[in-house]
Design a protein around this motif. Structure first.
Motif, short mmCIF file in Angstrom:
data_model
loop_
_atom_site.label_atom_id
_atom_site.label_comp_id
_atom_site.label_asym_id
_atom_site.label_seq_id
_atom_site.Cartn_x
_atom_site.Cartn_y
_atom_site.Cartn_z
N PHE A 110 0.84 -1.20 0.00
CA PHE A 110 0.00 0.00 0.00
C PHE A 110 0.87 1.25 0.00
O PHE A 110 0.65 2.19 -0.77
CB PHE A 110 -0.89 0.03 1.23
CG PHE A 110 -2.00 -0.98 1.25
CD1 PHE A 110 -2.47 -1.55 0.09
CD2 PHE A 110 -2.58 -1.36 2.46
CE1 PHE A 110 -3.50 -2.49 0.11
CE2 PHE A 110 -3.61 -2.28 2.49
CZ PHE A 110 -4.08 -2.85 1.32
N ASN A 114 0.82 2.49 -4.09
CA ASN A 114 -0.36 3.35 -4.29
C ASN A 114 0.06 4.79 -4.54
O ASN A 114 0.63 5.44 -3.67
CB ASN A 114 -1.26 3.28 -3.05
CG ASN A 114 -2.58 4.00 -3.27
OD1 ASN A 114 -2.79 4.66 -4.29
ND2 ASN A 114 -3.48 3.87 -2.31
N TYR A 155 4.01 -8.08 -8.02
CA TYR A 155 3.03 -7.10 -7.56
C TYR A 155 3.35 -5.71 -8.10
O TYR A 155 4.49 -5.25 -8.02
CB TYR A 155 3.01 -7.05 -6.03
CG TYR A 155 2.42 -8.29 -5.40
CD1 TYR A 155 1.07 -8.38 -5.12
CD2 TYR A 155 3.24 -9.38 -5.11
CE1 TYR A 155 0.52 -9.53 -4.56
CE2 TYR A 155 2.71 -10.54 -4.54
CZ TYR A 155 1.35 -10.60 -4.27
OH TYR A 155 0.83 -11.73 -3.72
N ALA A 157 1.06 -1.67 -9.07
CA ALA A 157 -0.11 -0.88 -8.68
C ALA A 157 -1.41 -1.55 -9.11
O ALA A 157 -2.45 -1.38 -8.46
CB ALA A 157 -0.01 0.52 -9.27
N LEU A 160 -3.29 -3.57 -6.42
CA LEU A 160 -3.86 -2.95 -5.22
C LEU A 160 -5.28 -3.41 -4.90
O LEU A 160 -5.58 -3.65 -3.72
CB LEU A 160 -3.78 -1.43 -5.34
CG LEU A 160 -2.37 -0.85 -5.21
CD1 LEU A 160 -2.34 0.62 -5.58
CD2 LEU A 160 -1.83 -1.06 -3.79
N GLU A 164 -6.19 -4.91 -1.34
CA GLU A 164 -7.21 -4.31 -0.47
C GLU A 164 -8.23 -5.35 -0.05
O GLU A 164 -8.68 -5.36 1.10
CB GLU A 164 -7.89 -3.15 -1.19
CG GLU A 164 -7.05 -1.90 -1.26
CD GLU A 164 -7.87 -0.67 -1.66
OE1 GLU A 164 -9.12 -0.75 -1.61
OE2 GLU A 164 -7.28 0.35 -2.01
N GLU A 208 -4.93 3.79 2.85
CA GLU A 208 -5.70 2.58 3.14
C GLU A 208 -6.24 2.53 4.56
O GLU A 208 -6.93 1.57 4.93
CB GLU A 208 -4.85 1.35 2.85
CG GLU A 208 -4.65 1.07 1.37
CD GLU A 208 -3.66 2.02 0.71
OE1 GLU A 208 -3.61 2.05 -0.54
OE2 GLU A 208 -2.92 2.71 1.44
#
Length: 256
Positions: A110, A114, A155, A157, A160, A164, A208
Motif C-alpha cells: 500500500f 499506491n 506485484y 499498482a 492494489l 485491499e 488505506e
C-alpha cells in the motif's frame, strides 16, 4: 549493576515500533540509536543482515523484534506479554507471525505502490531528511528500490484491488476474533496485540486507513491499546535526521 540497553531503531518501521512498545510495557529504560550511514558498519557487526531493530544489552546484540520480545519476557517477566498457558501461547505466536509476515507485506505494498500515498511518503521522508536533502528526491529513490522488490514478486499498482480485498478479509477476521474482548487474547494486552497493532498503526498513516472504517471493533481495540500510557511513550519516539544515502541504504532494512 543494572544492564544498559541500546535499541537500534528506524523511523516508520512497524518492527521498531513493536520493539519500543515491548520495552515501554516492560518499563525498561534504553538508549535509542537512530540508524545513519556512519552506523551501518556498526549495525552489520551486530547483525550481519543489517536489519533493525537490534537490542544490545551490555554489548550482546539481539536482532529481530520477536527475539527481542522474548528476551525481555525472560528477563522481565512482569507484566507478562506472552501467556504461560501453552494453547494461548501458541495462538499468540500464530497471530504475531500473521502480523509480521502477511500484514507487513500488504501494508508495505500500500505504502509504495499506491500513487495516493506518495505525498505522505514524501512527508515521512522529509521528517527523516530534516531538510538536509530534497524530500522529493529521497522519496523517489527509496520508492524505486522498494517497488522493484514488489515487482520481482509479481506485484504492481494493478495489484492494489486484490491486496485491499485481502486486507479487508484480514480485518473482518480480526474483528471476529476480538468479539467482545478488550484485547486479542482476553482481558490483557499481549505480544499478539503489539504485533498486530504495529502493522495497522503503520497502515493508518496512509490512504488505506479507510479500510478500518468497516471494522468498528478493530478501531475501538486500536484506540484502547494506544491509550495505554506505555504505548503513548513508545509512539513519542523522535524522528531521526538522515541524509539521502542513509535512507536509500537502510530505510527498507526494517524487516526483522
Amino acid at each position: 549493576m543494572a544492564e544498559a540497553y541500546r535499541l537500534y531503531d528506524l523511523l516508520d518501521s512497524p518492527f521498531c515500533m513493536k520493539a519500543r512498545i515491548c520495552l515501554a510495557l516492560k518499563g525498561v529504560p534504553y538508549e535509542r540509536v537512530v540508524l545513519t550511514l556512519s552506523r551501518l558498519g556498526e549495525l552489520r557487526r551486530l547483525n550481519p543482515l543489517a536489519k533493525v531493530p537490534v537490542l544490545v544489552a551490555n554489548g550482546t546484540p539481539t536482532p529481530d523484534s520477536s527475539a527481542i520480545a522474548r528476551l525481555l519476557e525472560e528477563r522481565f517477566p512482569r507484566p507478562a506479554l506472552i501467556p504461560k498457558d501453552p494453547s494461548a501461547r501458541a495462538y499468540g505466536h500464530v497471530l504475531e507471525e500473521w502480523a509480521d509476515e502477511s500484514l507487513y507485506f500488504i501494508v508495505g505494498a500500500f505504502k509504495f505502490l499506491n500513487p495516493a500515498n506518495r505525498d505522505r511518503v514524501r512527508e515521512v521522508t522529509a521528517e527523516m531528511a530534516s531538510g538536509i536533502v530534497p524530500a522529493r528526491l529521497v522519496a523517489f529513490l527509496v520508492r524505486q528500490r522498494v517497488v522493484r522488490r514488489y515487482r520481482s514478486a509479481g506485484y504492481t499498482a494493478a495489484s492494489l484491488p486484490h491486496l485491499e480485498a485481502r486486507m479487508s478479509d484480514n480485518l473482518r477476521a480480526l474483528q471476529d476474533l476480538l468479539g467482545e474482548n478488550p484485547f486479542l487474547l482476553g482481558k490483557y494486552a499481549t505480544l499478539a496485540d503489539i504485533a498486530v497493532f504495529a502493522q495497522l498503526a503503520w497502515m493508518s498513516r496512509y490512504d488505506e486507513r479507510r479500510l478500518l472504517e468497516a471494522v468498528p471493533q478493530v478501531r475501538a481495540w486500536m484506540a484502547r491499546f494506544e491509550d495505554l500510557d506505555e504505548v503513548q511513550q513508545a509512539l513519542r519516539a523522535e524522528p531521526p535526521a538522515a541524509a539521502v544515502e542513509e535512507l536509500v541504504d537502510v530505510v527498507e532494512s526494517a524487516s526483522a
